[in-house]
Design an enzyme around this catalytic site. Structure first.
Site, PDB file in Angstrom:
ATOM      1  N   ASP A 499     -12.322  19.218   4.078  1.00  0.00           N
ATOM      2  CA  ASP A 499     -12.887  17.904   3.779  1.00  0.00           C
ATOM      3  C   ASP A 499     -13.000  17.112   5.090  1.00  0.00           C
ATOM      4  O   ASP A 499     -12.106  17.120   5.935  1.00  0.00           O
ATOM      5  CB  ASP A 499     -11.997  17.144   2.793  1.00  0.00           C
ATOM      6  CG  ASP A 499     -12.595  15.815   2.391  1.00  0.00           C
ATOM      7  OD1 ASP A 499     -13.559  15.861   1.584  1.00  0.00           O
ATOM      8  OD2 ASP A 499     -12.116  14.799   2.860  1.00  0.00           O
ATOM      9  N   ASN A 507     -20.521   6.810   6.959  1.00  0.00           N
ATOM     10  CA  ASN A 507     -21.732   6.378   6.263  1.00  0.00           C
ATOM     11  C   ASN A 507     -21.877   4.866   6.301  1.00  0.00           C
ATOM     12  O   ASN A 507     -22.978   4.330   6.479  1.00  0.00           O
ATOM     13  CB  ASN A 507     -21.701   6.862   4.796  1.00  0.00           C
ATOM     14  CG  ASN A 507     -22.007   8.346   4.679  1.00  0.00           C
ATOM     15  OD1 ASN A 507     -22.704   8.918   5.525  1.00  0.00           O
ATOM     16  ND2 ASN A 507     -21.492   8.968   3.614  1.00  0.00           N
ATOM     17  N   ASP A 516     -25.333  12.538   7.115  1.00  0.00           N
ATOM     18  CA  ASP A 516     -25.988  13.840   6.887  1.00  0.00           C
ATOM     19  C   ASP A 516     -25.901  14.708   8.133  1.00  0.00           C
ATOM     20  O   ASP A 516     -25.673  15.933   8.069  1.00  0.00           O
ATOM     21  CB  ASP A 516     -27.454  13.636   6.506  1.00  0.00           C
ATOM     22  CG  ASP A 516     -27.602  12.999   5.129  1.00  0.00           C
ATOM     23  OD1 ASP A 516     -26.612  13.053   4.354  1.00  0.00           O
ATOM     24  OD2 ASP A 516     -28.699  12.503   4.807  1.00  0.00           O
ATOM     25  N   GLU A 543     -18.700  15.773   0.876  1.00  0.00           N
ATOM     26  CA  GLU A 543     -18.272  16.119   2.240  1.00  0.00           C
ATOM     27  C   GLU A 543     -17.292  17.269   2.243  1.00  0.00           C
ATOM     28  O   GLU A 543     -16.639  17.544   3.250  1.00  0.00           O
ATOM     29  CB  GLU A 543     -17.648  14.881   2.921  1.00  0.00           C
ATOM     30  CG  GLU A 543     -16.306  14.422   2.361  1.00  0.00           C
ATOM     31  CD  GLU A 543     -16.448  13.507   1.157  1.00  0.00           C
ATOM     32  OE1 GLU A 543     -15.478  12.852   0.795  1.00  0.00           O
ATOM     33  OE2 GLU A 543     -17.571  13.467   0.576  1.00  0.00           O
TER      34      GLU A 543
END
Length: 626
Positions: A499, A507, A516, A543
């Site tokens: 993770d 973000n 991304d 993620e």
């Protein structure tokens, strides 16, 4: 009163006249001498008696002259059981010397004859003859019954014959000299032998032709001729003499057995020759029912009285012969070529059969043997039937040849048509093959394009579109397959759950495009650190990434996880000139899968280890432990 005496005197004179005539008739004897010609027909000197009950010879000798009467055909008339006595007397007219004579009883089918030879009122010999005895027991081995004796000068010999027989008792009684008897016997033997030989030869040749050709007409004809030959030989005594001399019981029943067999073959042969199957079914059934009827009558022979069954058979043969004659004449009138010859031959045989039947039944009287008419008619009929059968066979052969020629011509037409059909079919097949090849090429191109599209669709369905690694669906399928391999091969399976640390803040601070790009960067790093083809990297969700390491222990999985963590830490991300630090937390689980649910447990354990790593400060690797 005078008138009464006159009547009485007349009656006395009449009675004495009749008595004298009777005594004179009884006393009439046959006188023979050295110059007497033979044969001598003894019928005029025969006297017969039919006692109401069985008598011994002594009783017969004591019968009065009035109890004897001159022998006539009435004594042997009808086909029934006969039991009567015959008497005649022979004297020698020579003054010295002796004569040798042979008494001949000409009827080979008489059942039992007992001959008593009396000389000067003294019984000198008793002889038993008849076809109820074995042939070897006859005093003189001949087809007919012979008794030789000698008569001296001025001697008187009286013969008593006790005849017991079933059927026809008609016979001829003759007195022969030895030389004359030998000559006539040889002559009759030649004639009869020739006749039987011709019949047997025709029957055997027809049988061979039937076996070679398979013709039913020849089969029935050969059966008809052979059975006729055997019947004639039986009637003449040759069968008893040469075929079954030690079986008198067979001789007793052969005539009523052979008559139906002859008629059955005659009916079946007539059916084939007259072709009744093609002309009239009722007449065909009439012939077949007639054959069954006469055959049933023949089968009743051992169980019915001989004279009764013989009488029924003779009447039946006459009726069936007339029916066949009528059928043949009907066919001849309709234009059947062979029916005319058949009618002529069968008519001749029918005339002979009727004449012989009437002679056997003593309805008519002729100075010939009863079997002579039927033998003459039969010989002519069989020869004529051979001609009919030969013509029929020749016609059938020509018909078969014509049919074969027509069939051959038809076959040639069919062959030509088949060749033309094959040529057209070859052209059509060639055209079809070209069309199929063209369509096949087009189909191959279409299938290839479709396959490429399917591969692309397959890849799209198993690859995450953003990161380029496998998606969650591909991960689940691969995990199930590798779990089964681990269970079957008993090798460890390792799972890594990864993770990105603080991905939400990236973000929020830099934007989703930067997030991304961070996902793409980490996915690329993961692919670079997995060297084996069996290892799998997949985007698990958001993620999170999941890695499958087949045949890998916990220690090996920890090393891979540490190298991945260090590589991510060393390769940061720069976005719009600003550095973005990237770190990952990794949970590791490893074990040998031992059941179907164990793979899910490994995944859950790796996920728990991941949360331990995140809870312990992130940017670290944790191995699941209880």
């Amino acid at each position: 009163m005078a008138r009464g005496i006159s009547i009485f005197q007349c009656l006395c004179i009449l009675w004495f006249t009749l008595l004298f005539a009777s005594n004179h008739a009884v006393a009439t004897n046959l006188s023979i001498g050295e110059d007497s010609a033979t044969p001598v027909n003894l019928t005029p000197w025969l006297f017969a008696t039919h006692p109401a009950q069985n008598h011994q010879f002594k009783d017969i000798q004591q019968l009065s002259p009035q109890q004897w009467h001159s022998f006539t055909n009435k004594d042997t008339r009808h086909l029934n059981a006969h039991n009567f006595w015959i008497r005649f007397t022979v004297t020698s007219s020579d003054s010295d010397g002796s004569l040798a004579r042979i008494l001949a009883i000409d009827n080979p089918l008489l059942d039992k004859i007992t001959l008593y030879h009396v000389m000067e009122q003294q019984l000198v010999n008793t002889v038993y003859m008849g076809d109820s005895l074995a042939f070897s027991k006859r005093p003189f081995l001949n087809n007919i019954f012979l008794y030789p004796f000698k008569i001296n000068a001025q001697e008187q010999h009286t013969f008593y014959l006790h005849i017991e027989t079933e059927g026809s008792a008609t016979f001829a009684l003759n007195l022969w000299s030895a030389n004359d008897l030998v000559q006539i016997t040889d002559s009759n033997a030649v004639v009869s032998g020739f006749q039987l030989g011709v019949l047997a030869a025709i029957g055997l040749v027809s049988l061979f032709i039937a076996g070679a050709s398979g013709s039913f007409s020849y089969r029935y004809y050969s059966g008809y001729v052979i059975s006729i030959t055997l019947l004639v030989a039986t009637l003449n005594g040759y069968a008893f003499r040469y075929i079954w001399p030690n079986w008198p019981i067979l001789q007793q029943i052969m005539v009523p057995i052979l008559l139906p067999i002859v008629m059955v073959f005659a009916l079946m042969f007539s059916e084939k020759i007259l072709q009744l199957k093609h002309y009239s079914r009722p007449i065909l059934l009439l012939c077949r029912y007639g054959a069954v009827y006469i055959l049933v009558i023949g089968l009743l022979t051992p169980f019915v009285r001989y004279s009764t069954v013989l009488y029924i058979e003779i009447i039946s043969v006459v009726i069936l012969s007339v029916i066949l004659m009528v059928l043949a004449m009907i066919q001849a009138i309709k234009g059947h070529r062979l029916a005319r010859l058949y009618s002529l031959g069968w008519g001749t045989m029918l005339l002979g059969a009727c004449t012989s039947s009437l002679l056997y039944l003593n309805i008519i009287e002729l100075t010939i043997k009863p079997q002579t008419p039927i033998m003459l008619g039969l010989t002519f009929e069989i020869i004529l039937m051979s001609l009919v059968l030969a013509i029929r066979y020749n016609d059938e052969r020509k018909t078969k040849l014509r049919i074969q020629q027509e069939t051959l011509a038809q076959a040639q037409k069919i062959q030509s048509a088949r060749e033309e059909t094959l040529r057209l079919e070859a052209q059509a097949n060639e055209k079809l093959e070209r069309m199929v090849q063209e369509r096949t090429l087009e189909l191959e191109i279409t299938l290839r394009e479709l396959n490429e599209v399917n591969q692309k669709l397959t890849e799209q369905s198993t690859i995450d579109s953003l990161t380029g690694v496998k998606n969650r669906s591909a991960f689940d399928k691969r995990l199930l397959a590798e779990s089964r391999i681990s269970r079957r091969q008993e090798t460890p399976l390792a799972l890594l759950m990864l993770d990105i640390d603080r991905f939400k803040s990236i973000n929020d601070q830099f934007g989703h495009l930067a997030g991304d790009q961070a996902l793409i960067k980490i996915a690329h790093t993961l692919q670079q650190h997995l060297k084996r083809p069996t290892d799998l990297v997949s985007r698990f969700g958001g993620e999170e990434f999941a890695i499958i390491l087949p045949n890998t222990s916990a220690e090996g999985a920890l090393q891979v996880a540490q190298s991945i963590r260090n590589a991510v830490l060393a390769n940061g991300l720069e976005w719009e000139g600003k550095p973005i630090p990237l770190t990952v937390s990794i949970g590791v689980s490893a074990a040998i899968v031992n059941n179907e649910q164990h793979s899910s447990e490994l995944l859950e354990q790796a996920d728990k280890a991941l949360y331990q790593a995140k809870n312990n400060g992130r940017n670290q690797v944790k191995l699941y432990a209880l």
